[in-house]
Design a protein around this motif. Structure first.
Motif, PDB file in Angstrom:
ATOM      1  N   ASP A  79      54.093  36.019  43.178  1.00  0.00           N
ATOM      2  CA  ASP A  79      54.807  34.788  44.037  1.00  0.00           C
ATOM      3  C   ASP A  79      54.851  33.165  44.154  1.00  0.00           C
ATOM      4  N   THR A  80      56.273  32.683  44.521  1.00  0.00           N
ATOM      5  CA  THR A  80      55.502  31.363  44.068  1.00  0.00           C
ATOM      6  C   THR A  80      54.684  30.686  45.026  1.00  0.00           C
ATOM      7  N   ASP A  81      55.080  31.411  46.348  1.00  0.00           N
ATOM      8  CA  ASP A  81      53.610  30.844  47.606  1.00  0.00           C
ATOM      9  C   ASP A  81      52.241  31.563  47.393  1.00  0.00           C
ATOM     10  N   GLY A  82      52.218  31.794  46.201  1.00  0.00           N
ATOM     11  CA  GLY A  82      50.646  32.274  46.026  1.00  0.00           C
ATOM     12  C   GLY A  82      50.376  33.337  46.354  1.00  0.00           C
ATOM     13  N   ASN A  83      51.194  34.557  47.129  1.00  0.00           N
ATOM     14  CA  ASN A  83      50.947  35.775  47.271  1.00  0.00           C
ATOM     15  C   ASN A  83      50.848  37.181  46.079  1.00  0.00           C
ATOM     16  N   THR A 112      57.617  33.158  39.685  1.00  0.00           N
ATOM     17  CA  THR A 112      56.168  33.774  39.618  1.00  0.00           C
ATOM     18  C   THR A 112      55.578  32.661  40.070  1.00  0.00           C
ATOM     19  N   ARG A 113      54.100  31.940  40.679  1.00  0.00           N
ATOM     20  CA  ARG A 113      53.742  31.039  41.070  1.00  0.00           C
ATOM     21  C   ARG A 113      53.496  30.551  39.158  1.00  0.00           C
ATOM     22  N   ALA A 118      49.869  35.306  35.821  1.00  0.00           N
ATOM     23  CA  ALA A 118      50.553  35.746  37.348  1.00  0.00           C
ATOM     24  C   ALA A 118      51.274  37.519  36.985  1.00  0.00           C
ATOM     25  N   VAL A 119      51.758  38.131  36.103  1.00  0.00           N
ATOM     26  CA  VAL A 119      52.632  39.472  35.517  1.00  0.00           C
ATOM     27  C   VAL A 119      51.312  40.245  35.578  1.00  0.00           C
TER      28      VAL A 119
END
Length: 183
Positions: A79-83, A112-113, A118-119
């Motif tokens: 996710d955008t926070d890196g989780n 996504t980050r 990322a996916v």
């Protein structure tokens, strides 16, 4: 992994006997011939786990390569926070020999980050159900046998004076199974 061609069928096709000095290579050649047809057609003949890695979710559908896809195991993303997160609800449909993954009805793909990979989508694909000779598409089996025969007869790295291309008989047998070719 169970191959669509049994060693007995390959032996018969190649007119082999157990005493042949190259007999030990038979299983490896069966697998290589099957992989060649899979690659040529962009399909999965034997049941296998595949992984598709993307840098981000697309705006629309995701076409999963090398089907037919039987199930989606996980859709993981950063996710955008890196989780690390997973997408629980999705829809898998087949359309014109393409296996298409979409968000659940009324949902969108998550953000996504901004990073490579990322996916990650893990899925199971394959046409074969179980033991050898259960592949119903006999033209694919025949194509694999023809490729196997070519591998067996042309084991050397170089054949002088021969132009090598796709065997037209193999192409005629398996071309209807070719997928995801921009059609």
């Amino acid at each position: 992994m169970t191959e669509p061609i049994s060693t007995a069928r390959a032996e018969g096709h190649l007119n082999l006997t157990v005493g042949d000095p190259n007999y030990a290579n038979l299983s490896a050649n069966i697998a290589a011939a099957r992989r060649w047809v899979e690659h040529y057609c962009a399909i999965s003949i034997v049941t296998q786990t595949r992984v598709l890695t993307l840098d981000t979710f697309p705006v629309s559908d995701i076409v999963l390569p090398d089907g037919p896809v039987t199930s989606v195991t996980t859709i993981a993303y950063t996710d955008t926070d890196g989780n690390s997160q997973t997408v629980a609800a999705h829809l898998l449909t087949s359309y014109k020999l393409n296996d298409i993954l979409t968000p659940a009805y009324g949902a969108e793909w998550p953000s996504t980050r901004d990073q490579r990979g990322a996916v990650t989508i893990t899925y199971v694909a394959g046409m074969m159900a179980g033991s050898p000779e259960t592949l119903a598409e006999e033209d694919l089996v025949s194509g694999i046998l023809l490729v196997l025969g070519d591998l067996w007869e042309n084991r050397e790295g170089k054949i002088v004076g021969v132009v090598h291309s796709v065997n037209p008989t193999v192409d005629n047998l398996v071309h209807l199974y070719r997928r995801n070719l921009g059609v």
